[in-house]
Write a protein that holds these residues in place. Structure first.
Motif, mmCIF file in Angstrom:
data_model
loop_
_atom_site.group_PDB
_atom_site.id
_atom_site.type_symbol
_atom_site.label_atom_id
_atom_site.label_comp_id
_atom_site.label_asym_id
_atom_site.label_seq_id
_atom_site.Cartn_x
_atom_site.Cartn_y
_atom_site.Cartn_z
ATOM 1 N N LYS A 120 0.838 -1.196 0.000
ATOM 2 C CA LYS A 120 0.000 0.000 0.000
ATOM 3 C C LYS A 120 0.879 1.254 0.000
ATOM 4 N N PRO A 121 0.572 2.208 -0.873
ATOM 5 C CA PRO A 121 1.295 3.482 -0.855
ATOM 6 C C PRO A 121 0.666 4.422 0.172
ATOM 7 N N ILE A 122 1.379 5.475 0.499
ATOM 8 C CA ILE A 122 0.817 6.482 1.395
ATOM 9 C C ILE A 122 -0.412 7.101 0.740
ATOM 10 N N SER A 123 -0.287 7.464 -0.519
ATOM 11 C CA SER A 123 -1.375 8.058 -1.286
ATOM 12 C C SER A 123 -0.930 8.150 -2.739
ATOM 13 N N ARG A 124 -1.853 8.446 -3.620
ATOM 14 C CA ARG A 124 -1.511 8.655 -5.031
ATOM 15 C C ARG A 124 -0.579 9.857 -5.161
ATOM 16 N N GLU A 125 -0.858 10.909 -4.403
ATOM 17 C CA GLU A 125 -0.003 12.092 -4.447
ATOM 18 C C GLU A 125 1.411 11.770 -3.994
ATOM 19 N N ALA A 126 1.514 10.927 -2.955
ATOM 20 C CA ALA A 126 2.841 10.531 -2.470
ATOM 21 C C ALA A 126 3.606 9.769 -3.543
ATOM 22 N N LEU A 127 2.907 8.960 -4.328
ATOM 23 C CA LEU A 127 3.564 8.233 -5.414
ATOM 24 C C LEU A 127 4.005 9.181 -6.515
ATOM 25 N N GLN A 128 3.183 10.150 -6.805
ATOM 26 C CA GLN A 128 3.542 11.111 -7.845
ATOM 27 C C GLN A 128 4.816 11.879 -7.487
ATOM 28 N N ASN A 129 5.008 12.098 -6.196
ATOM 29 C CA ASN A 129 6.175 12.851 -5.732
ATOM 30 C C ASN A 129 7.285 11.950 -5.205
ATOM 31 N N ALA A 130 7.113 10.633 -5.312
ATOM 32 C CA ALA A 130 8.053 9.676 -4.719
ATOM 33 C C ALA A 130 9.444 9.780 -5.318
ATOM 34 N N LYS A 131 10.451 9.625 -4.462
ATOM 35 C CA LYS A 131 11.853 9.635 -4.866
ATOM 36 C C LYS A 131 12.514 8.350 -4.377
ATOM 37 N N SER A 132 13.469 7.854 -5.142
ATOM 38 C CA SER A 132 14.156 6.620 -4.742
ATOM 39 C C SER A 132 15.664 6.830 -4.677
ATOM 40 N N PHE A 133 16.064 8.049 -4.314
ATOM 41 C CA PHE A 133 17.489 8.346 -4.253
ATOM 42 C C PHE A 133 18.190 7.506 -3.196
ATOM 43 N N HIS A 134 19.524 7.521 -3.230
ATOM 44 C CA HIS A 134 20.331 6.753 -2.287
ATOM 45 C C HIS A 134 19.961 7.131 -0.850
ATOM 46 N N ASN A 135 19.675 6.132 -0.030
ATOM 47 C CA ASN A 135 19.303 6.316 1.372
ATOM 48 C C ASN A 135 17.957 7.002 1.569
ATOM 49 N N ALA A 136 17.076 6.965 0.576
ATOM 50 C CA ALA A 136 15.728 7.514 0.716
ATOM 51 C C ALA A 136 14.956 6.737 1.775
#
Length: 341
Positions: A120-136
């Motif tokens: 489950k994601p936090i929200s659709r908005e959270a996915l739209q703004n999601a980042k997967s940078f190092h140590n995220a």
């Protein structure tokens, strides 16, 4: 003697494309500068197959390396994957859009489900703004739940195999159909799965229609040959790509790269150890996704050669009993209890 440079990969409408038989893995590349330099070196050495994923957090430097390489886009086979919290059918294309934007591409060649479960994601908005940078953090990535807690499983969209083992009802089919839609939009040429067991794939086979399961990416090496999964793939014309083809190191310090038998066989064949293990994988009809930051090893890992039947047998018989099935029991590692049956 030479081994195949490419294998046929099934795509939509009964057609096939070619997937290079040796790929360059980009997992755990760490800081962006390292990833850009390593991928640039791999492309310079002749690699034309890059294995990527949104979760690796290095889409941007990989895209920069591709752009700066001078290699035409159509000559590079690019795989990527969505992490489980993008697995709801409504969010599958969103992750692909983020990958394409970050890499500066119009399409990829192969889009995989990273795992056979959905979170489950936090929200659709959270996915739209999601980042997967190092140590995220999990919050940075848009994953529901605390940093020290197991992810919240969306059992409804997890494979029926895993959901039933945890006492739930689920189906990955809606997610699979959303993946197939990404082929229809032209954002990917093919779709497939990663870390799926035979039971997980059997759920999807009746729903291939004109867009097949092109690939299953799993951990494979002589200690963990995954014979049943590989043979199942061959039976259904599903290419097996192999992450961690050099096995890394077990907790007690034992390493396949320093195994006496492997070192002796490499020396006998005038090969580096990585080159030997990659040759074993390609000769089995699978695609190794090795990774190195050392230019000489990057180059040698690509130079696979045919091994004798005797040497193949030695490597084939190195499986460790305690490793069997480890990669498909991943949910337990995230704190979600499963039961047999």
């Amino acid at each position: 003697m030479s081994l195949p440079k490419r294998f046929p990969l099934r795509v939509a409408n009964g057609k096939t494309i070619e997937i290079p038989s040796v790929g360059y893995g980009t997992w755990a590349s760490g800081e962006n500068s390292w990833a850009k330099d390593a991928v640039a070196e791999a492309l310079k050495a002749g690699y034309r197959h890059l294995d990527c994923a949104w979760m690796y957090g290095v889409d941007e430097p990989i895209g920069e390396a591709i752009k700066g390489s001078g290699v035409p886009r159509e000559e590079i086979f690019i795989t990527s994957k969505f992490w489980p919290h993008f697995g709801h059918p409504d969010n599958v294309e969103l992750c692909l859009d983020k990958i394409l934007k970050n890499m500066g591409l119009d399409y990829i060649d192969l889009y995989l489900a990273h795992w056979p479960c959905v979170w489950k994601p936090i929200s659709r908005e959270a996915l739209q703004n999601a980042k997967s940078f190092h140590n995220a953090t999990s919050k940075d990535r848009g994953i529901a739940g605390g940093e020290d807690d197991p992810p919240q499983i969306d059992w409804e969209h997890t494979t029926s195999n895993l959901a039933s083992r945890a006492g739930h009802k689920g189906s990955f089919v809606p997610t699979w159909k959303a993946m197939q839609q990404c082929v229809k939009t032209g954002k990917t040429k093919a779709v497939g799965v990663s870390n799926f067991s035979i039971s997980d794939m059997e759920e999807l086979l009746p729903h291939e229609n004109d867009i097949p399961i092109s690939c299953n990416q799993i951990e494979v090496h002589p200690w963990l040959p995954q014979n049943e999964l590989v043979e199942f793939g061959k039976k259904h014309n599903i290419i097996t790509t192999c992450y961690s083809p050099f096995a890394g190191q077990l907790p007690e310090g034992k390493s396949l790269l320093h195994d006496t038998k492997v070192v002796e066989l490499a020396k006998k064949n005038d090969m580096d150890v990585g080159q030997l293990l990659g040759s074993w994988a390609v000769q089995r009809g699978t695609v190794p996704l090795g990774k190195s930051g050392t230019p000489s090893r990057i180059k040698s890992n690509l130079d696979v050669k045919k091994l004798s039947a005797e040497d193949m047998k030695v490597l084939d018989e190195m499986a460790l009993p305690e490793e069997k099935g480890r990669t498909v029991n991943f949910v337990e590692a995230w704190g979600v209890p499963l039961h047999e049956g």
